[in-house]
Write a protein that holds these residues in place. Structure first.
Motif, PDB file in Angstrom:
ATOM      1  N   PRO A 125      39.348  37.062  40.886  1.00 24.09           N
ATOM      2  CA  PRO A 125      40.163  35.851  40.738  1.00 24.09           C
ATOM      3  C   PRO A 125      39.428  34.612  41.225  1.00 24.09           C
ATOM      4  O   PRO A 125      38.471  34.701  42.006  1.00 24.09           O
ATOM      5  N   ASP A 126      39.887  33.475  40.754  1.00 23.18           N
ATOM      6  CA  ASP A 126      39.388  32.196  41.277  1.00 23.18           C
ATOM      7  C   ASP A 126      40.059  31.902  42.613  1.00 23.18           C
ATOM      8  O   ASP A 126      41.171  32.386  42.880  1.00 23.18           O
ATOM      9  N   TYR A 151      43.063  31.029  38.754  1.00 26.71           N
ATOM     10  CA  TYR A 151      43.053  32.014  37.673  1.00 26.71           C
ATOM     11  C   TYR A 151      42.971  33.412  38.268  1.00 26.71           C
ATOM     12  O   TYR A 151      42.181  33.677  39.177  1.00 26.71           O
ATOM     13  N   ASP A 152      43.810  34.324  37.788  1.00 27.90           N
ATOM     14  CA  ASP A 152      43.916  35.652  38.392  1.00 27.90           C
ATOM     15  C   ASP A 152      42.858  36.642  37.928  1.00 27.90           C
ATOM     16  O   ASP A 152      42.909  37.820  38.295  1.00 27.90           O
ATOM     17  N   GLY A 153      41.904  36.181  37.118  1.00 28.76           N
ATOM     18  CA  GLY A 153      40.867  37.084  36.623  1.00 28.76           C
ATOM     19  C   GLY A 153      41.335  37.951  35.480  1.00 28.76           C
ATOM     20  O   GLY A 153      40.657  38.904  35.091  1.00 28.76           O
ATOM     21  N   GLN A 157      46.949  39.732  40.858  1.00 31.73           N
ATOM     22  CA  GLN A 157      46.281  39.367  42.098  1.00 31.73           C
ATOM     23  C   GLN A 157      47.262  39.325  43.266  1.00 31.73           C
ATOM     24  O   GLN A 157      48.467  39.144  43.083  1.00 31.73           O
ATOM     25  N   ASN A 201      42.000  40.955  43.536  1.00 34.70           N
ATOM     26  CA  ASN A 201      42.490  41.877  42.514  1.00 34.70           C
ATOM     27  C   ASN A 201      41.584  43.112  42.509  1.00 34.70           C
ATOM     28  O   ASN A 201      40.737  43.261  43.392  1.00 34.70           O
TER      29      ASN A 201
END
Length: 251
Positions: A125-126, A151-153, A157, A201
């Motif tokens: 994630p970011d 952003y959760d990738g 997350q 995550n």
């Protein structure tokens, strides 16, 4: 019929009728194919699968070409077609990376307008954004912090807050568009703390966000007048020890 009409002309509408029936016809001219449509996708950490439906082929056999991040385009094999659904998998990609994918239909008359798609592969994630102390979030023994998720990738997350040497998982989720928040408790009055936040995550951890020099307020009594904790004094009255009578006076 007007011979000046071309493939780029809008579809021609024709009304055919007799005394009892009216029929509407729409005519498309031969030429370049229409762009593909109705896209769907599947994303992993190293691949992106794109699916689409073919548009009007211009009256000729059409083929599709795909281009990733402006690299050399590749022809999509006809084996990738099932029914009217085409599918292509871009492989060997980097995790957590943005990609621009361009798909174009071609026939013997030319090319369709390209369709531009943007995807991001799964990855870590970011970092969270806008990490801050909440408004009116400081007391003598607690500090409330809040943040916006990054952003959760592409995966689920979880957030963790670290202070006083202990890591705490954030189990509650915001509602009605509110930011995420967490209350750091059991702190000492007039003390300074460092609070660390990070997202995680299954692919890994985001970079940490750090708030330094977070200071709690002075202690305030219930009456709001004194800023120090009251001292308790104990007096044992002579002659009353047998009864164990003790008076406690708050000073």
């Amino acid at each position: 019929m007007d011979n000046s009409l071309t493939r780029d002309t809008n579809p021609l509408s024709v009304n055919a009728y007799n005394k009892t029936t009216l029929t509407f016809l729409s005519i498309k001219f031969e030429g370049r194919p229409d762009p593909p449509k109705d896209f769907a996708n599947g994303v992993t950490d190293t691949s992106i699968t794109v699916e689409w439906k073919e548009g009007f082929d211009g009256g000729y056999e059409q083929t599709f070409y795909i281009k990733v991040n402006k690299k050399k385009e590749k022809k999509v094999d006809s084996k990738c077609k099932i029914g009217n659904i085409w599918s292509y998998t871009c492989q060997g990609l980097e995790p957590g990376t943005k990609y621009n994918i361009e798909i174009t239909a071609k026939n013997c008359k030319g090319s369709s307008k390209p369709c531009h798609l943007k995807y991001r592969t799964e990855g870590k994630p970011d970092p969270p954004t806008k990490f801050r102390i909440a408004k009116h979030g400081i007391t003598d023994k607690s500090i409330m912090v809040e943040w916006e998720p990054g952003y959760d990738g592409g995966l689920s997350q979880t957030f963790f807050v670290f202070y006083k040497g202990i890591e705490h998982e954030v189990r509650s989720s915001p509602t009605n568009g509110s930011p995420y928040s967490f209350k750091c408790e059991n702190l000492k009055p007039r003390s300074t703390y460092t609070i660390v936040l990070y997202a995680k995550n299954i692919k890994g951890n985001a970079d940490s966000c750090i708030l330094k020099d977070c200071k709690t307020k002075e202690f305030t009594s219930l009456c709001g007048k004194c800023k120090t904790r009251p001292m308790l004094s104990t007096f044992v009255f002579p002659g009353l020890n047998r009864c164990g009578f003790t008076m406690v006076i708050s000073g």
